[in-house]
Scaffold this motif. Structure first.
Motif, PDB file in Angstrom:
ATOM      1  N   ALA A 220       0.815  -1.212   0.000  1.00  0.00           N
ATOM      2  CA  ALA A 220       0.000   0.000   0.000  1.00  0.00           C
ATOM      3  C   ALA A 220       0.852   1.268   0.000  1.00  0.00           C
ATOM      4  O   ALA A 220       0.611   2.192  -0.780  1.00  0.00           O
ATOM      5  N   VAL A 221       1.865   1.337   0.866  1.00  0.00           N
ATOM      6  CA  VAL A 221       2.714   2.527   0.942  1.00  0.00           C
ATOM      7  C   VAL A 221       3.729   2.539  -0.198  1.00  0.00           C
ATOM      8  O   VAL A 221       3.881   3.529  -0.915  1.00  0.00           O
ATOM      9  N   GLY A 222       4.428   1.426  -0.377  1.00  0.00           N
ATOM     10  CA  GLY A 222       5.507   1.372  -1.363  1.00  0.00           C
ATOM     11  C   GLY A 222       5.073   1.703  -2.774  1.00  0.00           C
ATOM     12  O   GLY A 222       5.783   2.405  -3.511  1.00  0.00           O
ATOM     13  N   SER A 223       3.888   1.230  -3.166  1.00  0.00           N
ATOM     14  CA  SER A 223       3.427   1.476  -4.535  1.00  0.00           C
ATOM     15  C   SER A 223       3.165   2.963  -4.767  1.00  0.00           C
ATOM     16  O   SER A 223       3.325   3.464  -5.885  1.00  0.00           O
TER      17      SER A 223
ATOM     18  N   GLN B 201       5.607   5.769  -7.328  1.00  0.00           N
ATOM     19  CA  GLN B 201       4.944   6.608  -8.334  1.00  0.00           C
ATOM     20  C   GLN B 201       5.139   8.093  -8.043  1.00  0.00           C
ATOM     21  O   GLN B 201       5.339   8.897  -8.957  1.00  0.00           O
ATOM     22  N   MET B 202       5.065   8.476  -6.761  1.00  0.00           N
ATOM     23  CA  MET B 202       5.274   9.884  -6.412  1.00  0.00           C
ATOM     24  C   MET B 202       6.684  10.338  -6.791  1.00  0.00           C
ATOM     25  O   MET B 202       6.876  11.451  -7.292  1.00  0.00           O
ATOM     26  N   ALA B 203       7.661   9.473  -6.552  1.00  0.00           N
ATOM     27  CA  ALA B 203       9.038   9.812  -6.923  1.00  0.00           C
ATOM     28  C   ALA B 203       9.149  10.011  -8.436  1.00  0.00           C
ATOM     29  O   ALA B 203       9.775  10.965  -8.912  1.00  0.00           O
ATOM     30  N   ARG B 204       8.522   9.116  -9.177  1.00  0.00           N
ATOM     31  CA  ARG B 204       8.559   9.223 -10.639  1.00  0.00           C
ATOM     32  C   ARG B 204       7.894  10.521 -11.104  1.00  0.00           C
ATOM     33  O   ARG B 204       8.419  11.247 -11.968  1.00  0.00           O
ATOM     34  N   LEU B 205       6.735  10.851 -10.530  1.00  0.00           N
ATOM     35  CA  LEU B 205       6.003  12.053 -10.924  1.00  0.00           C
ATOM     36  C   LEU B 205       6.773  13.329 -10.587  1.00  0.00           C
ATOM     37  O   LEU B 205       6.581  14.357 -11.235  1.00  0.00           O
TER      38      LEU B 205
ATOM     39  N   GLY C 111      -5.294  10.543 -13.618  1.00  0.00           N
ATOM     40  CA  GLY C 111      -4.873   9.185 -13.966  1.00  0.00           C
ATOM     41  C   GLY C 111      -3.372   8.979 -13.904  1.00  0.00           C
ATOM     42  O   GLY C 111      -2.875   7.893 -14.232  1.00  0.00           O
ATOM     43  N   GLU C 112      -2.629  10.004 -13.475  1.00  0.00           N
ATOM     44  CA  GLU C 112      -1.170   9.876 -13.396  1.00  0.00           C
ATOM     45  C   GLU C 112      -0.732   8.957 -12.252  1.00  0.00           C
ATOM     46  O   GLU C 112       0.334   8.354 -12.307  1.00  0.00           O
ATOM     47  N   LEU C 113      -1.538   8.901 -11.199  1.00  0.00           N
ATOM     48  CA  LEU C 113      -1.227   8.055 -10.042  1.00  0.00           C
ATOM     49  C   LEU C 113      -2.239   6.924  -9.984  1.00  0.00           C
ATOM     50  O   LEU C 113      -3.446   7.169  -9.951  1.00  0.00           O
ATOM     51  N   LYS C 114      -1.742   5.712  -9.975  1.00  0.00           N
ATOM     52  CA  LYS C 114      -2.627   4.541  -9.931  1.00  0.00           C
ATOM     53  C   LYS C 114      -2.585   3.937  -8.536  1.00  0.00           C
ATOM     54  O   LYS C 114      -1.552   3.984  -7.862  1.00  0.00           O
ATOM     55  N   HIS C 115      -3.698   3.391  -8.135  1.00  0.00           N
ATOM     56  CA  HIS C 115      -3.687   2.696  -6.844  1.00  0.00           C
ATOM     57  C   HIS C 115      -4.480   1.405  -6.973  1.00  0.00           C
ATOM     58  O   HIS C 115      -5.545   1.363  -7.573  1.00  0.00           O
ATOM     59  N   ARG C 116      -3.902   0.387  -6.445  1.00  0.00           N
ATOM     60  CA  ARG C 116      -4.519  -0.942  -6.468  1.00  0.00           C
ATOM     61  C   ARG C 116      -5.000  -1.276  -5.060  1.00  0.00           C
ATOM     62  O   ARG C 116      -4.341  -0.932  -4.076  1.00  0.00           O
TER      63      ARG C 116
END
Length: 339
Positions: A161-164, A168-172, A302-307
């Motif tokens: 949950a946290v790692g995913s 993505q935040m780092a990439r953005l 849609g830039e940040l996805k969450h599963r």
């Protein structure tokens, strides 16, 4: 007031686990439901969260959160619908986020309930990407690890949950490289193909340091630690001068019965001038407005996805918790009571 049910089911901790928790450490019990007291609301929970930190609360030790009390309902994040209210500002039908999970119905003091809007995001998102989980990722990366554009970032437990969210935040925000570790080939594929990590590896396939070195030939600047143990030792070896590590979780040692040795290469902290710092989300609630605005925008675009991984039914709550500890979830593990 709507017609209330006569009873509610709730999970109690009945024995303190030694090592890995087992189902007999818990009991699903029935309790009567009454009208809420003055200043309280009665909430029918629709989703509740199961999280790694809850394992520590099952031990009778002093920590940053009090231990669960035996033969009493456990608690944790939940979202639900108000079915009765004796509190100003809350009406039947409102949706609220609160801290009395692990049960079907909760009587919540109004000051401990926050209204949430199901039109802005699915209710379950307020337990994860827009809730404590997402804020932990956001604060841990940007404030604690002092992330800056161009940093190479390594995240352990990156499909959780946290790692995913961290990756993505780092990439953005312009990371030069984002690397993740996970516990299955399927999760590795998810990180690279769906979440946009530059590289990922299955830590069960070989020594972590060897795999990290191959994935990060120029080293790393930031390490976000959800695992501890071998991962932390490998990261210290690969961190560049003035590297920073956020210590968020150490799931590798939550269920051990003997003290675990620390990294054997701590002397590297000196020459590399490394900074290792723990994170607790409760220290960073001042970031919430900025977090909700920025992450809400990424979600909307849609830039940040969450599963999310859903387990249906309160009777399966403990199975969901144990499955989360074993890494059976991708993204946030949530127990859903909507049926």
């Amino acid at each position: 007031m709507s017609v209330l049910p006569a009873s509610s089911r709730e999970w109690h901790l009945v024995a303190r686990p030694h090592g890995w928790p087992v189902p007999s450490d818990f009991a699903l019990r029935e309790t009567p439901v009454a009208e809420p007291a003055e200043g309280h609301v009665l909430v029918r929970n629709l989703h509740f969260s199961v999280d790694p930190y809850m394992r520590g609360r099952m031990n009778d030790v002093k920590s940053y959160m009090p231990p669960f009390v035996l033969d009493r309902p456990m608690d944790g994040g939940a979202v639900g619908e108000v079915v009765a209210s004796r509190a100003e500002g809350f009406a039947v039908g409102d949706h609220v986020l609160h801290g009395l999970g692990w049960r079907e119905y909760a009587e919540v003091p109004a000051r401990q309930a926050a209204k949430v809007d199901p039109a802005l995001a699915p209710l379950s998102a307020y337990l994860g990407v827009l809730g404590m989980t997402g804020l932990t990722a956001y604060a841990g990366l940007f404030e604690v690890a002092s992330f800056k554009e161009g940093d190479a970032v390594f995240v352990s437990g990156a499909a959780g949950a946290v790692g995913s969210q961290v990756g993505q935040m780092a990439r953005l925000k312009g990371a030069s490289r984002v690397i993740g570790s996970a516990g299955s080939d399927e999760k590795v594929k998810f990180l690279v193909e769906e979440l946009g990590f530059d590289a990922a590896f299955n830590y069960r396939n070989g020594p972590v340091e060897e795999q990290l070195r191959a994935a990060a030939p120029d080293g790393i600047d930031v390490y976000f630690d959800n695992v501890g143990g071998e991962h932390l030792e490998a990261a210290i070896s690969l961190l560049n001068v003035h590297g920073r590590a956020t210590i968020c979780g150490m799931i590798a040692q939550y269920n051990v019965t003997e003290p675990t040795p620390g990294p054997r290469n701590m002397a590297m902290l000196i020459g590399k001038r490394l900074r290792l710092q723990g994170v607790l989300v409760s220290d960073h609630y001042d970031l919430r407005p900025r977090f909700v605005e920025e992450v809400g925008g990424w979600l909307a675009s849609g830039e940040l996805k969450h599963r999310e991984t859903f387990v249906e039914g309160i009777e399966n709550g403990v199975d969901a918790f144990l499955g989360m500890l074993r890494g059976e979830n991708t993204g946030k593990m949530i127990v859903s009571l909507t049926r």
